[in-house]
Enzyme design. Sequence first.
Site, PDB file in Angstrom:
ATOM      1  CG  ASP A 122      -2.144   0.767   1.162  1.00  0.00           C
ATOM      2  OD1 ASP A 122      -2.125   1.858   0.580  1.00  0.00           O
ATOM      3  OD2 ASP A 122      -3.168   0.289   1.693  1.00  0.00           O
ATOM      4  CG  ASP A 126      -4.941   1.643   4.475  1.00  0.00           C
ATOM      5  OD1 ASP A 126      -4.935   2.859   4.205  1.00  0.00           O
ATOM      6  OD2 ASP A 126      -5.104   0.768   3.593  1.00  0.00           O
ATOM      7  CG  HIS A 139     -10.172   4.121   2.198  1.00  0.00           C
ATOM      8  ND1 HIS A 139      -9.711   4.237   0.896  1.00  0.00           N
ATOM      9  CD2 HIS A 139     -10.058   5.354   2.748  1.00  0.00           C
ATOM     10  CE1 HIS A 139      -9.328   5.493   0.686  1.00  0.00           C
ATOM     11  NE2 HIS A 139      -9.538   6.184   1.780  1.00  0.00           N
ATOM     12  CG  ASP A 228      -3.194   3.226  -2.876  1.00  0.00           C
ATOM     13  OD1 ASP A 228      -2.302   2.600  -2.290  1.00  0.00           O
ATOM     14  OD2 ASP A 228      -4.205   3.688  -2.283  1.00  0.00           O
ATOM     15  CD  GLU A 271      -8.951   2.081  -1.773  1.00  0.00           C
ATOM     16  OE1 GLU A 271      -9.292   3.017  -2.520  1.00  0.00           O
ATOM     17  OE2 GLU A 271      -9.380   1.950  -0.601  1.00  0.00           O
TER      18      GLU A 271
HETATM   19  N1  LIG Z   1      -6.847   2.386   1.497  1.00  0.00           N
HETATM   20  C1  LIG Z   1      -6.494   3.610   1.192  1.00  0.00           C
HETATM   21  N2  LIG Z   1      -6.332   3.990  -0.054  1.00  0.00           N
HETATM   22  N3  LIG Z   1      -6.326   4.453   2.197  1.00  0.00           N
HETATM   23  C2  LIG Z   1      -6.024   5.849   2.057  1.00  0.00           C
HETATM   24  C3  LIG Z   1      -6.056   6.540   3.370  1.00  0.00           C
HETATM   25  C4  LIG Z   1      -5.764   8.004   3.251  1.00  0.00           C
HETATM   26  C5  LIG Z   1      -5.627   8.731   4.585  1.00  0.00           C
HETATM   27  N4  LIG Z   1      -4.523   8.233   5.330  1.00  0.00           N
HETATM   28  C6  LIG Z   1      -6.920   8.619   5.406  1.00  0.00           C
HETATM   29  O1  LIG Z   1      -6.914   8.105   6.484  1.00  0.00           O
HETATM   30  O2  LIG Z   1      -7.952   9.060   4.967  1.00  0.00           O
HETATM   31 MN   LIG Z   2      -5.086   0.845   1.518  1.00  0.00          MN
HETATM   32 MN   LIG Z   3      -3.680   3.002  -0.328  1.00  0.00          MN
END
Ligand SMILES: NC(=[NH2+])NCCC[C@H](N)C(=O)O
Ligand SMILES: [Mn+2]
Ligand SMILES: [Mn+2]
Length: 299
Positions: A122, A126, A139, A228, A271
Amino acid sequence: MDKTVSIIGVPMDLGQGRRGVDMGPYAIRYANIKERIERLGRTVKDQGNINVPTAETETIENQKLKYLPEVARVSEDLAAKVGDVVRQGHFPIILGGDHSISIGSIAGVTQHIKKLGVIWFDAHGDMNTEETTPSGNIHGMPLATCIGVGNEQLVNIGGFAPKLRPQNVVIVGARSIDPEERELIKQHGITCYTMHEIDKLGIAKVMEEAIRIASDGTDGIHLSLDLDSIDPDMCPGVGTPVLGGVTYREGHLAMEMLFQSDKVVSCDLVEVNPILDEHNKTARTAVDLVCSLLGESVM
Ligand SMILES: NC(=[NH2+])NCCC[C@H](N)C(=O)O
Ligand SMILES: [Mn+2]
Ligand SMILES: [Mn+2]
């Protein structure tokens, strides 16, 4: 690895703010995931989709945990379904949907494989909770949830907690971590290989270490593959893209090393957002990578 592969779709977009990621399972199926895996000599059973409510019929009650009741309900259903297929001896591939679905998939796998290691591929950690989240999007919280940190209801999906021991959790590919999230990662002793380590040590060394840590004292590894993690040049169809990611080649080598380890028991592909994608490039990359994970090789 000659188990039957079970595909489970989770058209979930309530764990984040951009519409379209609910179509991820369809995009990955359209990229021929079933046929490609069958070509590797595996039996593949598509189990269809888990029911997910659409944003139009729901309202946000808690700005720090958006769509909590809906995400919790879907997570319970997914955990039951994944538990089912693991009980049958299958290898589950869960198609997201946003990354909140990993709460349910890991809850399902750990019903049977009690000691599970996780490689969390990732750009993000997360590892947020309702206290640290900058967005309120669930997420950004699934990894914290799985180690037992955060909202009670989410942490206890499947009726037990925690699902994972932090010493068997490894994040690979990180390049966007929130300040308080960084503290949580350190505080809980989770290993985090950022792009810095990948650039400096090389992906082979990083994966060797990651596999060793995730398999130390465990009965299997779950791969949670957030697309991502891969550079936006090959994976533009994601809701939270970050420059400077894992290359296509590095991604393949990582998957090939996971296959060779013979430790991986389950995986999720999350994602993928076809609305933001370019001619389904991101879903096609996801399928290419999962084929390497399941043993596809050039020779
Ligand atoms: N699974 C992902 N793409 N997570 C993105 C998280 C972005 C950011 N850290 C949030 O808590 O909102
Ligand atoms: Mn993620
Ligand atoms: Mn991510």
